[in-house]
Design a protein around this motif. Structure first.
Motif, short mmCIF file in Angstrom:
data_model
loop_
_atom_site.label_atom_id
_atom_site.label_comp_id
_atom_site.label_asym_id
_atom_site.label_seq_id
_atom_site.Cartn_x
_atom_site.Cartn_y
_atom_site.Cartn_z
N GLU A 169 8.79 7.44 4.26
CA GLU A 169 9.10 8.51 3.63
C GLU A 169 10.21 7.84 2.62
OE1 GLU A 169 10.45 12.05 5.41
OE2 GLU A 169 9.41 11.34 7.35
N THR A 170 9.56 7.23 1.87
CA THR A 170 10.19 6.51 0.44
C THR A 170 10.69 7.46 -0.36
OG1 THR A 170 8.40 4.93 0.72
CG2 THR A 170 9.98 4.59 -1.17
N ARG A 190 5.35 -16.08 4.96
CA ARG A 190 3.90 -15.57 5.64
C ARG A 190 4.30 -13.93 4.80
NH1 ARG A 190 0.70 -16.28 10.65
NH2 ARG A 190 -0.98 -14.76 10.09
N ARG A 191 3.37 -13.71 3.86
CA ARG A 191 3.50 -12.28 3.21
C ARG A 191 3.27 -11.27 4.44
NH1 ARG A 191 1.32 -11.59 -2.81
NH2 ARG A 191 2.81 -13.07 -3.66
N PRO A 192 4.28 -10.24 4.58
CA PRO A 192 3.88 -9.24 5.24
C PRO A 192 2.89 -8.06 4.70
CG PRO A 192 5.99 -8.75 4.28
CD PRO A 192 5.54 -10.15 3.91
N PHE A 193 2.36 -7.39 5.63
CA PHE A 193 1.26 -6.38 5.20
C PHE A 193 2.37 -5.18 4.87
CE2 PHE A 193 -1.19 -2.62 5.48
CZ PHE A 193 -2.56 -3.29 4.92
N VAL A 194 2.53 -4.61 3.72
CA VAL A 194 3.51 -3.49 3.49
C VAL A 194 3.01 -2.02 3.13
CG1 VAL A 194 5.48 -2.87 2.09
CG2 VAL A 194 4.84 -5.39 2.48
N VAL A 195 3.25 -1.16 4.01
CA VAL A 195 2.77 0.07 3.79
C VAL A 195 4.17 1.00 3.61
CG1 VAL A 195 1.66 1.97 4.98
CG2 VAL A 195 1.05 0.01 5.43
N LEU A 196 3.97 1.64 2.41
CA LEU A 196 4.96 2.74 2.18
C LEU A 196 4.34 4.11 2.06
CD1 LEU A 196 5.04 0.46 -0.40
CD2 LEU A 196 7.11 1.58 -0.95
N LEU A 251 11.31 0.49 8.20
CA LEU A 251 12.54 1.09 7.37
C LEU A 251 12.36 2.57 7.35
CD1 LEU A 251 14.95 0.87 5.83
CD2 LEU A 251 13.84 0.14 3.99
N GLN A 252 12.99 3.35 8.15
CA GLN A 252 12.98 4.76 7.75
C GLN A 252 14.11 5.15 6.60
OE1 GLN A 252 11.03 6.68 9.78
NE2 GLN A 252 11.55 8.18 7.96
N CYS A 253 13.68 5.82 5.60
CA CYS A 253 14.39 6.06 4.48
C CYS A 253 14.99 7.69 4.55
CB CYS A 253 13.41 6.21 3.10
SG CYS A 253 13.23 4.32 2.76
N TYR A 254 16.15 7.60 4.03
CA TYR A 254 16.91 9.01 4.26
C TYR A 254 17.69 8.89 2.96
CZ TYR A 254 20.00 5.95 6.34
OH TYR A 254 21.15 5.02 6.81
N GLU A 255 18.24 10.08 2.65
CA GLU A 255 19.00 10.06 1.36
C GLU A 255 20.38 9.32 1.58
OE1 GLU A 255 21.19 13.80 -1.30
OE2 GLU A 255 19.39 14.08 -0.15
N LEU A 286 0.84 -1.10 0.12
CA LEU A 286 -0.10 0.20 0.07
C LEU A 286 0.87 1.31 0.00
CD1 LEU A 286 -2.73 1.16 0.48
CD2 LEU A 286 -2.51 0.64 2.75
N LEU A 287 0.73 2.22 -0.99
CA LEU A 287 1.52 3.23 -1.20
C LEU A 287 0.76 4.38 -0.81
CD1 LEU A 287 3.97 5.05 -2.13
CD2 LEU A 287 2.96 4.94 -4.28
#
Lengths: 449, 285
Positions: free
Chosen positions: B131-132, B164-170, B65-69, B37-38
């Motif tokens: 924060e993709t 087991r598939r995780p529920f992914v949120v971006l 997973l916290q994204c950063y540059e 889910l985006l």
């Protein structure tokens, strides 16, 4: 609702025609979503299809009207006989005061049915939202609804000073409902595929600057900040890449001595970070002002990417407007009007004259252009049959690092009538720039880093 | 995970997350279709909160997973534990090289990072990639394998597939246009500012002490401010902050003084404050 698969593929086709890129995989997902949600609740269906088919928030503006055509609220006219104008206005005033969405929708259907029909022969008849709203004039209900609400609530509450705006928003919503209803009725008559392609407005970033209406320009102005942020990241990425320069042969050979003359590690030339300068020459005459205003705002929003940005506006005389733009950040709507009021842009007559303006620029502001400057000229190069003054353009190109010309006309029309675009295009790089989307692409690519 | 859209709304509401119909429908579909889910939207409308609420509802572990540059493979996927590998090599002196080599590239020496952790676990997992848009474009390429097939390929070990598939949120703030390839693999959800009715419920839930009349006025004023052309429109988080401030100030109705004194809570730019003051007929600040 006989064949959901047909509806979905029809919807997808119409969305594709509006430039939404949807693959087969997404269509299949949409069908699975319909299966999971069922067809009973139209709002759930709308959200489900939007989630599976769309890729960005801006596409929603196209999706909603198209969805209304393929999954309509109902078929045919509303129940009950025709209603006359006065009764409709009374009921509308009540619904606006109560902020009752369901009854607004019902009234919109009745209004289109009662007031919007035109034509009598089966080929030429239809329903018009414009005619409905002209006859109903919902905007004139504002005072009445306000007085009604004031009387009911008693005044004094602080939030009541917002009442006018709130009612105006509800009226705007009603106008939108009338538009959707008229489209639905016409689609029943003429086939929904055609109406979905022609009758639904494209997203603001795909509208031609030259034909954009007032509210579309306002919508575009709101996209300036997000677009500028995106372009800034794109420029930063280009700058990072450009910082890795070419091979410095002398230093590579020097360092190869330590490995017996074999150049094991190439030494790259380091680039000195220089922020480039930008000069904008904008035609702000009536025909192209929407385009120049938008571009000026965009460049202003990007100003921290450059060491210096100078903006000049012209019609047939030229004046610097950098200062005006600086103050314009708080009030982008009034920008165009203020430029035309406060700067000296016209001489003896009011039509645009590129030769004169460019000559004046080369003469008075020639010092603004140096070897680090990139110049953008914005305009349609329609110079009303006067001298295009090519030597002045040649002079500017000689001094500047690069000169680009962004022309809001389709390339097919360059050179027709009084356009001297081909003559200018021989001297400077000219690009067609008709929509905000094209402008974003060009700016991201052409701006110096 | 969920039986119907109403089930989603009801169970999210139990955790204190009031979902609009759009949010509930999309979450339901993401669980049903097994797609990531985006979520996009302005700051402060509850994008990250949504992932947390879903994790709580499903009784799942939240991996974030916290994204950063500059976030890269070794921060997002996995990394070999070099120090431990060196210790292993120096400890086993009389072994053959082949034994050592196969041994040091086994699971024991693998440091899982968020993506691998989420894929490998057997318990239900919610993977939040926050924060993709802050991450570099190259990072999106890494995500593609995870998002479409829920697997990660480690060259020395082989492919790890999710049992087991995780529920992914971006989540994304639209700071940069995410690539079409990434968007195609996700369901798209735009969370905007909530409708008045929903926002009133949110304020009531988060600031229970505030009177009903004041709640309504607060929501109306914030709605009006959003309709203006401001540099930073007030978000739900700001509405709640403002409601808390008013409660702390002990105000029982909105009036000019109260609004003037507390406008800084909802508006963060001086230009905006001036503009709003003009709009709301406040005297000069």
């Amino acid at each position: 609702m006989t064949d959901p698969a047909g509806r979905i593929t029809g919807l997808v086709g119409a969305l594709r025609a509006h430039g939404v890129r949807i693959g087969t995989g997404e269509t299949v997902d949409a069908a699975r979503a319909v299966e999971a949600l069922g067809l009973a609740d139209r709002d759930l269906l709308r959200e489900g299809l939007a989630a599976t088919l769309l890729h960005g928030a801006a596409q929603r503006a196209v999706f909603d009207p198209v969805f209304d055509l393929y999954f309509p609220r109902g078929v045919g006219g509303p129940d009950g006989g025709p209603t006359d104008r006065e009764t409709l206005r009374d009921r509308l005033a009540e619904a606006l005061a109560a902020d009752d969405g369901a009854s607004l929708a019902r009234l919109a259907a009745q209004a289109v049915d009662g007031l919007g029909g035109y034509g009598s022969s089966p080929r030429s008849d239809g329903w018009s939202a414009y005619q409905t709203l002209e006859r109903l004039r919902p905007q004139t209900l504002l005072a009445r609804v306000r007085d009604d609400l004031r009387a009911r609530a008693g005044d004094g509450a602080f939030a009541d000073r917002l009442l006018d705006d709130e009612i105006r928003r509800r009226i705007e919503e009603f106008r939108r409902l009338v538009g959707a209803e008229a489209r639905r009725r016409v689609a029943e008559r003429r086939g929904r595929d055609e109406i979905a392609r022609r009758g639904v407005r494209p997203t603001a970033d795909r509208v031609d600057f030259l034909f954009a209406g007032r509210d579309q320009l306002a919508e575009l102005r709101r996209t300036v900040q997000p677009l500028a942020r995106k372009l800034a990241t794109r420029l930063a990425a280009r700058r990072r890449r450009a910082a890795r320069g070419t091979v410095d042969l002398r230093r590579t050979l020097r360092s190869s001595l330590s490995t017996g003359g074999v150049p094991m590690r190439p030494v790259l030339r380091r680039r000195r970070p220089v922020r480039p300068e930008l000069v904008l020459l904008c035609d702000v005459s009536g025909s192209v002002s929407g385009f120049s205003d938008f571009t000026m705002l965009l460049v202003q929003a990007l100003h921290d990417q450059f060491s210096k940005v100078r903006v000049f506006a012209f019609v047939n005389r030229l004046d610097e407007v950098t200062g005006l733009l600086d103050h314009g950040r708080a009030d982008p709507e009034g920008l165009g009007a203020r430029i035309r009021d406060e700067a000296t842009l016209t001489g003896w007559h009011g039509s645009s004259d590129y030769g004169m303006a460019l000559g004046e620029f080369a003469e008075r502001y020639g010092a603004a252009v140096g070897p680090r400057t990139t110049v953008f000229v914005l305009g349609d190069a329609r110079t009303n049959r006067s001298d295009p003054n090519l030597p002045a353009v040649r002079e500017i190109t000689r001094r500047a690092r690069r000169v680009y010309w962004l022309n809001p006309e389709p390339a097919g029309q360059w050179g027709t009538g009084d356009s001297v675009a081909p003559a200018y295009a021989e001297l400077v790089e000219m690009h067609e720039c008709r929509t905000a989307r094209q402008l974003g692409g060009l700016v991201g690519r052409l701006l110096p880093v | 995970m969920f039986t119907s859209v109403d089930d989603v709304s009801a169970r999210l509401a139990e955790t204190g997350y009031l979902a609009s119909p759009a949010v509930a429908t999309t979450v339901f579909l993401a669980a049903r279709l097994g797609k990531p889910l985006l979520v996009e939207g302005p700051a402060g409308v509850g994008k990250t909160e949504l992932a947390k609420a879903v994790a709580q509802v499903a009784g799942a572990r939240l991996v974030r997973l916290q994204c950063y540059e500059g976030v890269d493979e070794s921060r997002a996927l996995y990394e070999w534990n070099h120090a431990k590998q060196l210790l292993r090599i120096s400890a086993g002196r009389d072994e053959t090289w082949d034994d050592t080599r196969t041994d040091i590239f086994s699971e024991e020496f693998l440091l899982p990072r968020p993506l691998l952790t989420a894929i490998r676990g057997d318990e239900p997992t919610v993977l939040l990639i926050d924060e993709t848009d802050k991450a570099d474009v190259e990072m999106e390429g890494l995500l593609l394998e995870v998002l479409s097939d829920f697997q990660i390929t480690v060259p020395e070990l082989g492919t790890v597939t999710a049992t087991r598939r995780p529920f992914v949120v971006l989540t994304s703030n639209a700071g940069r246009e995410l690539s079409e390839a990434l968007r195609r693999r996700c369901l798209f959800l735009h969370i905007g500012f909530p409708e008045e009715e929903l926002e009133r419920r949110i304020v009531r839930l988060k600031v229970p002490g505030l009177s009903e009349a004041l709640t309504e006025s607060v929501v109306r004023v914030v709605g009006a401010l959003r309709a203006m052309d401001l540099r930073k429109a007030p978000s739900v988080a700001e509405t709640v902050d403002w409601a808390r401030t008013l409660l702390a100030l002990g105000a029982d109705t909105l009036d000019e003084t109260v609004v003037r004194d507390s406008l800084g809570v909802i508006l963060k730019h001086q230009d905006d404050i001036h503009k709003a003051a003009a709009k709301l007929d406040l005297d000069a600040l």
